[in-house]
Structures are given as C-alpha cells and as structure tokens.
Design an enzyme around this catalytic site. Structure first.
Site, short mmCIF file in Angstrom:
data_model
loop_
_atom_site.label_atom_id
_atom_site.label_comp_id
_atom_site.label_asym_id
_atom_site.label_seq_id
_atom_site.Cartn_x
_atom_site.Cartn_y
_atom_site.Cartn_z
N ASP A 1 -67.88 -8.44 -14.33
CA ASP A 1 -66.76 -8.03 -15.20
C ASP A 1 -66.24 -6.64 -14.83
O ASP A 1 -67.00 -5.78 -14.37
CB ASP A 1 -67.24 -8.05 -16.66
CG ASP A 1 -66.06 -8.04 -17.63
OD1 ASP A 1 -64.96 -8.47 -17.24
OD2 ASP A 1 -66.26 -7.59 -18.77
N ARG B 1 -59.77 -3.74 -15.03
CA ARG B 1 -59.74 -2.30 -15.32
C ARG B 1 -59.84 -1.49 -14.04
O ARG B 1 -59.21 -0.44 -13.90
CB ARG B 1 -60.90 -1.95 -16.28
CG ARG B 1 -60.57 -2.27 -17.73
CD ARG B 1 -61.80 -2.28 -18.59
NE ARG B 1 -62.58 -3.49 -18.38
CZ ARG B 1 -63.85 -3.64 -18.74
NH1 ARG B 1 -64.49 -2.62 -19.28
NH2 ARG B 1 -64.47 -4.78 -18.54
N TRP B 2 -60.62 -1.97 -13.09
CA TRP B 2 -60.74 -1.27 -11.80
C TRP B 2 -59.37 -1.16 -11.13
O TRP B 2 -58.98 -0.10 -10.66
CB TRP B 2 -61.71 -2.06 -10.92
CG TRP B 2 -62.02 -1.43 -9.60
CD1 TRP B 2 -63.01 -0.51 -9.34
CD2 TRP B 2 -61.37 -1.69 -8.34
NE1 TRP B 2 -63.00 -0.18 -8.00
CE2 TRP B 2 -62.01 -0.89 -7.37
CE3 TRP B 2 -60.31 -2.52 -7.96
CZ2 TRP B 2 -61.62 -0.90 -6.03
CZ3 TRP B 2 -59.93 -2.53 -6.62
CH2 TRP B 2 -60.58 -1.72 -5.67
N HIS C 1 -59.42 -8.51 -8.60
CA HIS C 1 -60.17 -9.75 -8.34
C HIS C 1 -60.50 -9.87 -6.85
O HIS C 1 -61.56 -10.34 -6.47
CB HIS C 1 -59.37 -10.96 -8.82
CG HIS C 1 -59.14 -10.97 -10.30
ND1 HIS C 1 -60.14 -10.69 -11.21
CD2 HIS C 1 -58.04 -11.21 -11.05
CE1 HIS C 1 -59.65 -10.76 -12.44
NE2 HIS C 1 -58.38 -11.07 -12.38
N SER D 1 -64.21 -20.79 -19.28
CA SER D 1 -63.28 -21.79 -19.83
C SER D 1 -62.24 -21.12 -20.72
O SER D 1 -61.23 -21.72 -21.05
CB SER D 1 -64.06 -22.88 -20.59
OG SER D 1 -65.04 -22.31 -21.42
N LEU E 1 -81.02 -19.28 -0.19
CA LEU E 1 -80.48 -18.80 -1.47
C LEU E 1 -79.61 -19.89 -2.06
O LEU E 1 -78.72 -20.42 -1.40
CB LEU E 1 -79.63 -17.54 -1.23
CG LEU E 1 -78.81 -17.03 -2.42
CD1 LEU E 1 -79.72 -16.46 -3.51
CD2 LEU E 1 -77.82 -15.96 -1.98
N ARG F 1 -74.71 -7.67 -16.59
CA ARG F 1 -73.27 -7.67 -16.86
C ARG F 1 -72.73 -6.30 -16.49
O ARG F 1 -73.17 -5.29 -17.03
CB ARG F 1 -72.93 -7.96 -18.32
CG ARG F 1 -71.40 -8.00 -18.53
CD ARG F 1 -70.96 -8.48 -19.89
NE ARG F 1 -69.49 -8.59 -19.91
CZ ARG F 1 -68.81 -9.48 -20.61
NH1 ARG F 1 -69.43 -10.34 -21.37
NH2 ARG F 1 -67.48 -9.50 -20.56
N SER G 1 -70.17 -13.54 -23.71
CA SER G 1 -68.89 -14.23 -23.41
C SER G 1 -69.10 -15.68 -23.00
O SER G 1 -68.52 -16.16 -22.03
CB SER G 1 -68.13 -13.46 -22.32
OG SER G 1 -67.84 -12.15 -22.74
C1 IPE Z 1 -66.43 -13.08 -18.73
O1 IPE Z 1 -65.61 -11.96 -18.72
C2 IPE Z 1 -65.98 -14.07 -17.72
C3 IPE Z 1 -66.12 -13.67 -16.32
C4 IPE Z 1 -66.53 -12.53 -15.86
C5 IPE Z 1 -65.77 -14.68 -15.36
P1 IPE Z 1 -64.34 -11.80 -19.68
O2 IPE Z 1 -63.68 -10.55 -19.27
O3 IPE Z 1 -63.52 -13.03 -19.66
O4 IPE Z 1 -65.00 -11.69 -21.12
P2 IPE Z 1 -64.47 -11.01 -22.44
O5 IPE Z 1 -63.09 -11.53 -22.68
O6 IPE Z 1 -64.47 -9.53 -22.21
O7 IPE Z 1 -65.45 -11.39 -23.48
C1 IPE Z 2 -63.81 -10.32 -14.44
O1 IPE Z 2 -63.01 -9.19 -14.51
C2 IPE Z 2 -63.19 -11.40 -13.60
C3 IPE Z 2 -62.72 -12.58 -14.35
C4 IPE Z 2 -62.82 -12.76 -15.64
C5 IPE Z 2 -62.10 -13.63 -13.57
P1 IPE Z 2 -61.90 -9.03 -15.62
O2 IPE Z 2 -60.62 -9.60 -15.10
O3 IPE Z 2 -62.34 -9.59 -16.92
O4 IPE Z 2 -61.76 -7.46 -15.71
P2 IPE Z 2 -61.56 -6.61 -17.03
O5 IPE Z 2 -62.70 -6.90 -17.93
O6 IPE Z 2 -60.25 -7.04 -17.64
O7 IPE Z 2 -61.55 -5.20 -16.55
MG MG Z 3 -63.34 -8.79 -18.49
#
Ligand code: IPE
Ligand code: IPE
Ligand code: MG
Length: 244
Positions: free
Chosen positions: A19, A23-24, A36, A65, A130, A187, A195
């Site tokens: 996650d 934001r990065w 991404h 999902s 792996l 996480r 999540s």
């Molecule tokens: C969880 O992260 C899903 C993935 C990293 C693929 P999210 O960014 O979707 O979760 P919430 O919305 O902060 O709970």
């Molecule tokens: C996780 O990073 C990747 C996916 C959920 C696909 P985020 O896209 O949730 O990044 P933040 O949490 O918004 O920074």
């Molecule tokens: Mg996120």
C-alpha cells in the site's frame, strides 16, 4: 536480521499488502498510476529478496475486490500495468524457479489478462523455489462466501455430511488451499487495517505495519520486518515453556 544462513526464526510464508503507491506518486506531483508502476519495481525487489532468503511462499495483495471503486482511468492503467508486467516478467520469474498463482475472481478481467494469468500459472506450475500468490480482484469475505457455497453444494449432493465439515474443509476451499498459513503479514503505507485481505488465513499470523510507502520498500525494510518477526513470541493460545 542477516540475510541468509542465520538460525533466527524465519517465516515460511510472508503476506504483504503493498500500500501507498498513490501517495508516493502524488508526493512527487505525478499521477497515481506512476506510483503503481514504481510499485511493480518494488515487488520485483521483494521477490528477489525472498528468493535470496529462501522464503518459500509469498502472497501479495495487488488488487482488491473493492478497488473497482477507483476512478476508471486508474483502474484501466492498473490493468494495463498487470498485462505488461505479465508479458515482461514471466519468463524471468520462471527461470528463477518461481511458481505463479493468481487468486481472486479472474472472470472480471478481460480475456487477454485472464489468459495471460492462466498461461503464466501453467508455465510455472512445476517450479518449487518460491510460490508467489498474487491476489487480484480478491476479497476475504467474498472468498469465504464462495467456499461456503461450494461446501453447501457438496452437502446438497450427498457427498459430505455437515458433521464432517471442519477447519480443513474450509481452508481447502480458500485461496491458499493446502499451503502453510502466513507467518508474517506486512502492510506498508502506514494504515493499520486488513482491508479484506486473507481474513481466515491471518488468524495467528504476526502483524507488522510500517510507514514506508510501497514503491520505497526494499530489501532493508524486508529485513527489518524479518527481524521484528524473529523477536516475536508465538504462543497460538498456549503458554511459553518459561511460564508453564
Ligand atoms: C488494499 O489497499 C488493497 C491493495 C493494496 C491491493 P487499499 O488502499 O485499497 O485499502 P484501503 O482503501 O486503504 O483500506
Ligand atoms: C496500493 O496503493 C495499490 C493498489 C491498491 C492497487 P494505493 O493505490 O492504495 O496507494 P495509496 O494508499 O492511495 O497511497
Ligand atoms: Mg491504499
């Protein structure tokens, strides 16, 4: 914790919520999809690090999902990234001895992506160094519902007695199947929640949260998580020898 060859307790199975990509990117004034893309590079580093440390199972959350709720443009870019990563990386992963598995409801993806995933699974099915489970369009509650349906169908068909349903019956019907449950959950990105990831399988997993945004995560951060894991005392509801 040193990378290799130590006697410290080491997880056999690491599960990661990758996650913080968005934001990065926003922190650099770039679109979220740029994060991404960088997140994909971080995953490559972590796969390498797991191979080097002889960690046999890695499960990563790539798309939940609930992530369909994101702007259409971000979802589209993510799908494109998944497809190009498949086209680019599978051969290298195969040569490194990685067995790929994609878990979640794949029917929601377009045919090119779905077939790419199935082909990658088939090609790498005999690898043993792996096992990399990629959770895509995955949700923990949805998978428990799907497992319940399958078990109920077995009962309705007379092939299973309700009294014979035990934890193994449920576990077998979930994405990790017969694989060992995760020992260590990581996480990144600072949020401290699950999540909807692996709700059943994380029952006794050690949880580790770190503020590092996923695209910045690398070998040294993995080692910090492994060191934290090595310092944990897992009791599984029992008592330690010391306190017995
Ligand atoms: C969880 O992260 C899903 C993935 C990293 C693929 P999210 O960014 O979707 O979760 P919430 O919305 O902060 O709970
Ligand atoms: C996780 O990073 C990747 C996916 C959920 C696909 P985020 O896209 O949730 O990044 P933040 O949490 O918004 O920074
Ligand atoms: Mg996120």
């Amino acid at each position: 914790m040193a990378a290799e060859g130590t006697d410290l307790p080491k997880p056999r199975h690491v599960a990661i919520i990758m996650d913080g990509n968005g934001r990065w990117a926003l922190g650099q004034g770039r679109p979220r999809s740029h994060g991404h893309q960088a997140g994909g590079e971080a995953l490559k580093r972590v796969i390498e690090a797991c191979l080097k440390r002889r960690i046999p199972y890695l499960t990563v959350y790539a798309f939940s999902s609930e992530n369909w709720r994101r702007p259409a443009m971000e979802v589209r870019r993510l799908m494109e990234l998944f497809l190009s990563a498949l086209n680019r990386e599978v051969r290298r992963l195969h040569e490194a001895g990685v067995k790929l598995r994609f878990s979640g409801d794949l029917s929601a993806f377009n045919a090119a992506l779905r077939n790419g995933m199935l082909r990658a699974e088939h090609r790498t099915r005999n690898n043993t160094r792996l096992t990399l489970n990629v959770a895509v369009n995955y949700g923990g509650r949805a998978e428990i519902v799907a497992a319940t349906r399958r078990i109920a169908a077995e009962v309705a068909a007379g092939r299973l007695q309700p009294d014979d349903i035990d934890e193994q019956t449920v576990a077998r019907n979930l994405i990790l199947g017969s694989l060992p449950e995760p020992d260590l959950f990581i996480r990144t990105g600072g949020e401290q929640r699950l999540s909807n990831f692996l709700l059943w399988q994380l029952a006794y997993t050690e949880l580790y949260f770190c503020d590092v945004l996923w695209p910045d995560f690398g070998e040294s951060h993995l080692d910090e998580a492994l060191a934290a894991f090595a310092g944990r005392e897992r009791r599984f509801g029992g008592v330690t020898a010391r306190r017995a």
